[in-house]
Design an enzyme around this catalytic site. Structure first.
Site, short mmCIF file in Angstrom:
data_model
loop_
_atom_site.label_atom_id
_atom_site.label_comp_id
_atom_site.label_asym_id
_atom_site.label_seq_id
_atom_site.Cartn_x
_atom_site.Cartn_y
_atom_site.Cartn_z
N LYS A 115 1.02 -1.30 -0.02
CA LYS A 115 0.00 -0.05 -0.17
C LYS A 115 0.87 1.21 0.11
O LYS A 115 0.35 2.31 -0.72
CB LYS A 115 -1.09 -0.15 1.20
CG LYS A 115 -1.88 -0.87 0.92
CD LYS A 115 -3.17 -0.58 1.93
CE LYS A 115 -4.49 -1.81 1.33
NZ LYS A 115 -5.65 -1.55 2.11
N LYS A 217 -5.09 -10.09 -6.17
CA LYS A 217 -6.26 -10.47 -5.41
C LYS A 217 -7.53 -9.23 -5.70
O LYS A 217 -6.94 -8.17 -6.13
CB LYS A 217 -5.97 -10.35 -3.92
CG LYS A 217 -6.12 -8.85 -3.24
CD LYS A 217 -6.38 -9.01 -1.74
CE LYS A 217 -6.37 -7.71 -1.17
NZ LYS A 217 -7.22 -7.59 -0.19
N LYS A 220 -10.75 -3.58 -3.67
CA LYS A 220 -11.51 -2.25 -3.65
C LYS A 220 -10.72 -1.24 -4.56
O LYS A 220 -11.43 -0.39 -5.03
CB LYS A 220 -12.07 -1.77 -2.40
CG LYS A 220 -12.78 -2.61 -1.40
CD LYS A 220 -13.26 -1.87 -0.17
CE LYS A 220 -13.68 -2.93 0.86
NZ LYS A 220 -12.62 -3.06 2.13
N1 AQP Z 1 -9.99 -10.97 -2.78
C1 AQP Z 1 -10.27 -11.33 -1.46
N2 AQP Z 1 -10.62 -12.68 -1.46
C2 AQP Z 1 -11.20 -13.00 -0.36
N3 AQP Z 1 -11.27 -12.30 0.79
C3 AQP Z 1 -10.87 -10.93 0.64
N4 AQP Z 1 -10.97 -10.10 1.51
C4 AQP Z 1 -10.49 -8.90 0.93
N5 AQP Z 1 -10.32 -9.26 -0.26
C5 AQP Z 1 -10.30 -10.36 -0.42
C6 AQP Z 1 -11.26 -9.97 3.01
O1 AQP Z 1 -12.23 -9.36 3.20
C7 AQP Z 1 -12.42 -8.76 4.48
C8 AQP Z 1 -12.42 -7.14 4.47
O2 AQP Z 1 -11.43 -6.84 3.68
P1 AQP Z 1 -11.01 -5.11 4.27
O3 AQP Z 1 -12.20 -4.09 3.83
O4 AQP Z 1 -10.58 -5.20 5.77
O5 AQP Z 1 -9.75 -4.65 3.44
P2 AQP Z 1 -8.80 -5.26 2.46
O6 AQP Z 1 -8.30 -6.87 2.84
O7 AQP Z 1 -7.68 -4.40 2.37
O8 AQP Z 1 -9.84 -5.25 1.05
P3 AQP Z 1 -9.67 -4.75 -0.12
O9 AQP Z 1 -10.80 -4.96 -0.86
O10 AQP Z 1 -8.46 -5.37 -0.81
O11 AQP Z 1 -9.33 -3.40 0.05
P4 AQP Z 1 -8.37 -2.49 -0.31
O12 AQP Z 1 -8.16 -2.19 -1.91
O13 AQP Z 1 -8.74 -1.05 0.31
O14 AQP Z 1 -7.06 -3.02 0.21
C9 AQP Z 1 -11.32 -9.27 5.24
O15 AQP Z 1 -11.43 -10.40 6.04
C10 AQP Z 1 -10.24 -9.65 3.90
O16 AQP Z 1 -9.34 -10.76 4.30
#
Ligand code: AQP
Length: 355
Positions: A115, A217, A220
């Protein structure tokens, strides 16, 4: 021998659109666990601001994630649903953990490296210390189990390291106050205040990959909206994104072995299996030997069938902002009582006057 009462905690950041990865990797699991466990589910707004968030958008997204929890089937009366910033003890314990965790531990966190990118000097201190706040979120309730996607595994290992170091550093004081609980650490029986929380990284889709690049992965923050299926996408958008999903020229194999080295193909099969609540093998029994031009429409239909009711329910719940806010307020009050009972003891253990 007393032991920690099983308790599930997990959180989702209110940053942008929730996607299929969040749903299959986390939220759907949250719903399943509420039948067997006491659960606390949190919209982690303090985590969100580790990178810039427009304030109005943050408010909107906090309510939207809450609506998604409820729409997916989380029972806010049986469990606790709230937003993190409402319970100030999360931030208080995170500060104590800032003083327990070591710089070296945090420097190894891959999420920070990804990040912060090349411009590390310009990343917020909060982004660096994020895993300490995450440990505090979990341990302020002395939660024993955390359902998460695979990407959070390293942060959970860090939460265990922090709990263990706190238990060691303050072992005499914990014993003096009779605040410890017996637990096994490897072969050893020890007395600690914080549990070594177990990650629950399970289910058919612990890591959903981007539809545009099978090595990344689904996320968002990906600049391409085509890379993910948002929970709020309509049927036409879902079908278009799946039609455009990257694949290779071969058809579907009959055995899971045939998906090796084909991450995009494997991801679509995993998605189908997860949505249908079946295994990759049984998907391949049905679709092995067929082309993606046949498989993709079937996957799109299934995704629409499973997601449309959740999206509809999200819209319905979101329209009643007063209700969503009341869920968060009520959950925050109940969470606050539990968090404060932990912090009272933590302050005593650490030697902070104030009770
Ligand atoms: N691609 C994924 N596959 C399975 N699980 C996922 N999670 C996130 N992406 C995947 C799980 O969703 C939960 C919430 O995630 P988060 O909002 O706390 O943040 P994150 O993991 O950083 O999700 P994003 O979507 O990838 O956000 P950004 O782009 O902002 O970094 C967690 O349990 C996560 O493991």
């Amino acid at each position: 021998m007393s032991s920690f009462k099983p308790l599930v905690f997990s959180g989702v950041q209110p940053t942008g659109n929730l996607h299929l990865g969040n749903y299959l990797g986390a939220i759907r699991r949250f719903v399943q666990l509420q039948d067997s466990h006491d659960c606390i589910y949190c919209v982690v707004d303090l985590h969100a601001i580790t990178v810039w968030q427009d304030p109005a958008e943050l408010l909107r997204a906090t309510r939207e994630v809450t609506a998604a929890f409820l729409a997916a089937g989380i029972d806010a009366r049986k469990n606790i649903v709230f937003n993190q910033s409402r319970v100030v003890q999360h931030a208080e314990l995170a500060w104590i953990f800032n003083c327990v965790a070591r710089m070296g531990w945090l420097s190894r966190m891959t999420q920070f490296k990804e990040k912060a990118g090349k411009d590390r000097e310009n990343a917020s201190v909060g982004l660096f210390a994020y895993p300490n706040l995450m440990a505090a979120d979990i341990l302020v309730y002395r939660a024993t189990h955390v359902p998460v996607g695979d990407d959070q595994k390293q942060h959970l290992e860090l939460a265990r390291d922090i709990a263990q170091k706190f238990n060691n550093d303050y072992s005499e004081r914990i014993a003096e106050l009779g605040a410890g609980v017996e637990m096994m650490v490897g072969e050893e029986r020890v007395n600690g205040f914080f549990p070594l929380t177990e990650p629950l990284i399970e289910g058919p889709a612990p890591r959903v990959m981007s539809l545009r690049d099978g090595s990344k992965k689904m996320s968002k923050s990906d600049a391409s909206d085509l890379s993910r299926i948002n929970l709020t996408d309509d049927a036409e958008t879902i079908s278009r994104k799946i039609r455009k999903a990257k694949t290779d020229p071969e058809g579907l194999p009959s055995e899971a072995e045939g998906l090796k080295g084909r991450p995009e193909a494997e991801n679509l099969v995993v998605l189908y299996a997860a949505l249908a609540e079946t295994s990759k093998e049984s998907v391949l029994d049905e679709f092995g030997g067929r082309q993606f031009s046949e498989f993709k429409p079937a996957l799109a239909d299934l995704a629409v069938e499973k997601l449309a009711p959740v999206a509809g329910e999200m819209r319905r719940i979101s329209a009643d902002q007063a209700y969503v806010d009341s869920v968060l307020r009520d959950g925050g009050e109940r969470a606050g009582v539990r968090a404060e009972s932990t912090m009272k003891v933590v302050r005593e253990i650490v030697g902070l006057l104030g009770g």
